[in-house]
Write an enzyme that holds these catalytic residues in place. Sequence first.
Site, PDB file in Angstrom:
ATOM      1  NE  ARG A  32      62.700  39.249  22.351  1.00  0.00           N
ATOM      2  CZ  ARG A  32      63.067  40.918  21.331  1.00  0.00           C
ATOM      3  NH1 ARG A  32      63.395  41.883  22.204  1.00  0.00           N
ATOM      4  NH2 ARG A  32      62.522  40.047  19.713  1.00  0.00           N
ATOM      5  CG  ASP A 140      70.280  51.170  19.537  1.00  0.00           C
ATOM      6  OD1 ASP A 140      69.468  50.740  18.331  1.00  0.00           O
ATOM      7  OD2 ASP A 140      69.136  50.603  20.709  1.00  0.00           O
TER       8      ASP A 140
HETATM    9  C1  LIG Z   1      65.623  47.045  13.752  1.00  0.00           C
HETATM   10  S1  LIG Z   1      66.402  47.951  14.630  1.00  0.00           S
HETATM   11  C2  LIG Z   1      67.362  48.988  13.408  1.00  0.00           C
HETATM   12  C3  LIG Z   1      68.808  48.801  12.617  1.00  0.00           C
HETATM   13  C4  LIG Z   1      69.196  49.984  11.954  1.00  0.00           C
HETATM   14  N1  LIG Z   1      68.525  50.910  11.301  1.00  0.00           N
HETATM   15  C5  LIG Z   1      68.694  48.673  10.725  1.00  0.00           C
HETATM   16  O1  LIG Z   1      68.068  49.217   9.461  1.00  0.00           O
HETATM   17  O2  LIG Z   1      69.067  47.815   9.973  1.00  0.00           O
HETATM   18  C6  LIG Z   1      65.925  49.181  15.267  1.00  0.00           C
HETATM   19  C7  LIG Z   1      66.801  49.991  16.610  1.00  0.00           C
HETATM   20  O3  LIG Z   1      65.655  51.131  17.220  1.00  0.00           O
HETATM   21  C8  LIG Z   1      66.441  50.618  18.525  1.00  0.00           C
HETATM   22  N2  LIG Z   1      65.351  51.921  19.237  1.00  0.00           N
HETATM   23  C9  LIG Z   1      64.138  51.314  19.358  1.00  0.00           C
HETATM   24  N3  LIG Z   1      63.177  52.143  20.273  1.00  0.00           N
HETATM   25  C10 LIG Z   1      64.225  53.248  19.851  1.00  0.00           C
HETATM   26  C11 LIG Z   1      63.742  54.718  20.884  1.00  0.00           C
HETATM   27  N4  LIG Z   1      63.293  55.332  21.523  1.00  0.00           N
HETATM   28  N5  LIG Z   1      64.920  55.302  20.289  1.00  0.00           N
HETATM   29  C12 LIG Z   1      66.532  54.902  19.860  1.00  0.00           C
HETATM   30  N6  LIG Z   1      66.311  53.855  19.756  1.00  0.00           N
HETATM   31  C13 LIG Z   1      64.910  53.466  19.465  1.00  0.00           C
HETATM   32  C14 LIG Z   1      66.367  50.008  18.597  1.00  0.00           C
HETATM   33  O4  LIG Z   1      67.449  49.370  20.559  1.00  0.00           O
HETATM   34  C15 LIG Z   1      66.651  48.719  17.888  1.00  0.00           C
HETATM   35  O5  LIG Z   1      68.374  48.750  17.717  1.00  0.00           O
END
Ligand SMILES: C[S@@+](CC[C@H](N)C(=O)[O-])C[C@H]1O[C@@H](n2cnc3c(N)ncnc32)[C@H](O)[C@@H]1O
Length: 281
Positions: A32, A140
């Site tokens: 990454r 996000d």
């Molecule tokens: C796997 S995706 C899930 C997207 C959507 N909610 C779904 O279920 O399809 C996880 C997301 O969480 C975000 N994320 C990770 N850590 C975070 C944080 N501390 N605060 C906010 N968002 C975060 C990531 O950038 C990513 O876009």
Amino acid sequence: MSAPVILRVIDFINKAAGIVLTTEKAYFVEARLSPVLREEGLPSIDELMTRAERGDRRLAQRVIDALTTNETFFFRDKTPFEHFRNVIIPELLARRPAGKTLRIWCAACSSGQEPYSLVMVLDELKAQLAGRQVEIHASDISEAILSKAKSGIFNQFEVQRGLPTKMLLQYFQKVGDNWQISPDVVKRVNFFKFNLLEEPKTMGTFDVIFCRNVLIYFDRPTRAKIFDRLADRLAPDGFLLLGGAESTFGVTDRFTSHPKERMLHVPLLRRADPAARTAIA
Ligand SMILES: C[S@@+](CC[C@H](N)C(=O)[O-])C[C@H]1O[C@@H](n2cnc3c(N)ncnc32)[C@H](O)[C@@H]1O
């Protein structure tokens, strides 16, 4: 990558985003971060981390963008969207006085498929909503993924995942090899950057919170803290939706299962009983 360098990255992403990585993920971290090194003309991950930690916010954000997992797709897992259509919106319409705006928050929205799916469901419920305003807020931590979400541009693979053909034809236009979602749909979602480790005090109260497939990346104390904050932001009779692998069980007592649907959560207490909470911690 040497052990001290991987440990440095693990510590950084844990403090910055709450994400728990282990040393077995060294290959993932390297894969990454390598493009970031190339694009930034930096010699090593060690150098990248030195700059990110010494206050280069742009590079720190690049590390966060690179290490977050943004997997998502339209109408992911189907059931939450069925609950939204068949249980949540009808219950909220019955309970809220006419004219009261409904507020929804997608708390880790990735590239936007989740909030855009909600816009499409709301369009289907137009007659039921009878002019009622519905706000959709979507946040996000990753700036890169938010700018993709705001662009509303998806590739062929992305529109083939979960999106019914009828909706592809109704809402998207082909632009070159990609698909552009209608600007009217984009306008209906308020995208903003928000780190779930922060206190969401100024956001007001939401009727529905989607916080799906993000808590899996955090440890239990972090999840407990986030659940607390989400409970504070949720209306007493509001709804919290989690991912299929996520649960409040053994982590918090601030939510309880909806009596009709096991997948739905409603807050049990606005002010949790401290004794009960200590018992869980
Ligand atoms: C796997 S995706 C899930 C997207 C959507 N909610 C779904 O279920 O399809 C996880 C997301 O969480 C975000 N994320 C990770 N850590 C975070 C944080 N501390 N605060 C906010 N968002 C975060 C990531 O950038 C990513 O876009």
